[in-house]
Design an enzyme around this catalytic site. Structure first.
Site, PDB file in Angstrom:
ATOM      1  CD  GLU A  46      -1.371  -2.318   2.125  1.00  0.00           C
ATOM      2  OE1 GLU A  46      -2.161  -2.912   2.858  1.00  0.00           O
ATOM      3  OE2 GLU A  46      -0.158  -2.610   2.034  1.00  0.00           O
ATOM      4  CB  CYS A  78      -0.847   0.019   5.506  1.00  0.00           C
ATOM      5  SG  CYS A  78       0.679  -0.820   5.044  1.00  0.00           S
ATOM      6  N   GLY A 285      10.671 -40.199   1.226  1.00  0.00           N
ATOM      7  CA  GLY A 285      10.249 -41.507   0.748  1.00  0.00           C
ATOM      8  C   GLY A 285       8.905 -41.909   1.322  1.00  0.00           C
TER       9      GLY A 285
END
Length: 349
Positions: A46, A78, A285
């Site tokens: 942002e 933000c 395996g």
């Protein structure tokens, strides 16, 4: 939002333990700012998009695939930057599962028009590893299998290079560069001496994890060439001298709980979470594959099937203790696609 998600994907394999986030800022029908999160600790998507948009961010609409952060972490929140920039509307893909994040309500409280849940399914798929890690503090675990049409991962003599095509192996190397760590058991190290690097693609080299109860890993194996990238999971039956020797070389040794004389994989995943490992791909395996499934730590399976018949050989997955078909494990949301001459089935447990 689709563009924001595709932008976020640029950070795949690079942002852990943070999520992948992309951000698009639109004004009067034109994109004026773009940003994507590149690495934990760096500026969020942002902030980068706002920086590119500059003054054009005022009265704009922001599209972001994940709820903007509203708390102080490695970087400032933000939500403050969004409000300061004068963004008018914020469209969000999905809610952040981090309980510290409440960006949707914060932005709404600050007077911005907000919507959440746009392309939510795609947004959750993108950050499936982050979602599990942030909720459970455990890594997202993938079991990858490369097998013949009759379900063998090697011949009766142990020969296994290579069952699948180069295209399939290249695809797997790409996956290695996206996860935090690749895991194998000691038997795979002894039999194949793998490197577990993404050498067929350009990308990040993941951590390597070897499940080795008594620390019998050979000093000269390929994985010991770069011990700083190596985690060895053992039990308290491992000799203290071996622990010190490996640590002195630079490897990380995790002493996990013991279960039936083997490493307790559930406890190992808990400890890996403490090391901020958010995603693990098991390339072991049949024994490690079945142990992980029985332990309930596996989230996704990726099974590559080559159009080859081997007959007697080593099976892809060991015993799961299933006696009746009605008790078979159902794979959820299976998707099948062709890669080279092979078929890949992806699904969830």
């Amino acid at each position: 939002m689709g563009l924001a998600i595709r932008l976020a994907e640029k950070g795949r394999g690079l942002t852990s333990p943070n999520p992948m986030v992309g951000c698009i800022i639109v004004k009067r029908g034109r994109i004026v700012g773009r940003g994507w999160h590149k690495k934990a600790g760096t500026e969020h998507a942002e902030v980068l998009a706002i920086s590119e948009a500059g003054k054009k961010a005022a009265n704009s609409t922001m599209y972001v695939n994940l709820e903007p952060c509203s708390h102080w972490g490695r970087t400032p929140p933000c939500t403050e930057k969004i409000v300061e920039a004068g963004v008018r509307e914020v469209i969000i893909g999905m809610k952040d599962q981090n309980p510290l994040v409440d960006g949707f309500r914060e932005l709404k409280f600050r007077g911005l028009k907000t919507k959440i849940g746009i392309l939510e399914k795609e947004a959750k798929k993108l950050n499936e590893a982050y979602i599990k890690y942030i909720k459970n503090k455990r890594p997202f675990v993938i079991v990858k299998v490369a097998m013949s049409l009759d379900g063998r991962i090697a011949t009766s003599t142990g020969s296994s290079k290579y069952i699948t095509s180069r295209e399939a192996r290249t695809y797997v190397h790409g996956l290695r560069s996206e996860v935090d760590a690749v895991m194998v058991g000691l038997n795979t190290v002894l039999r194949d001496n793998p490197e577990l690097t993404p050498r067929l693609v350009k990308g990040k080299d993941p951590m390597k994890i070897v499940v080795d109860s008594k620390l019998k890993i050979p000093k000269s194996c390929n994985l010991m060439k770069e011990p700083a990238k190596l985690i060895i999971a053992a039990t308290n039956k491992a000799p203290k001298s071996s622990i010190k020797r490996l640590q002195h070389k630079g490897a990380t040794v995790i002493i996990a709980k013991s279960k039936n004389g083997m490493v307790d994989l559930e406890d190992l995943m808990k400890q890996l979470g403490k090391h901020e490992i958010t995603s693990v791909m098991i390339e072991g395996g049949s024994q490690l594959n079945s142990s992980a499934i029985k332990a309930g730590v596996v989230d996704k399976v990726l099974i590559f099937t080559a159009p080859k018949l081997i007959g007697n050989g080593i099976g892809a997955i060991g015993s799961l203790g299933i006696k009746k078909i009605s008790n078979a494990i159902d794979i959820k949301n299976p998707v099948c696609r062709r890669i080279g001459n092979d078929m890949m089935v992806e699904g969830y447990l």
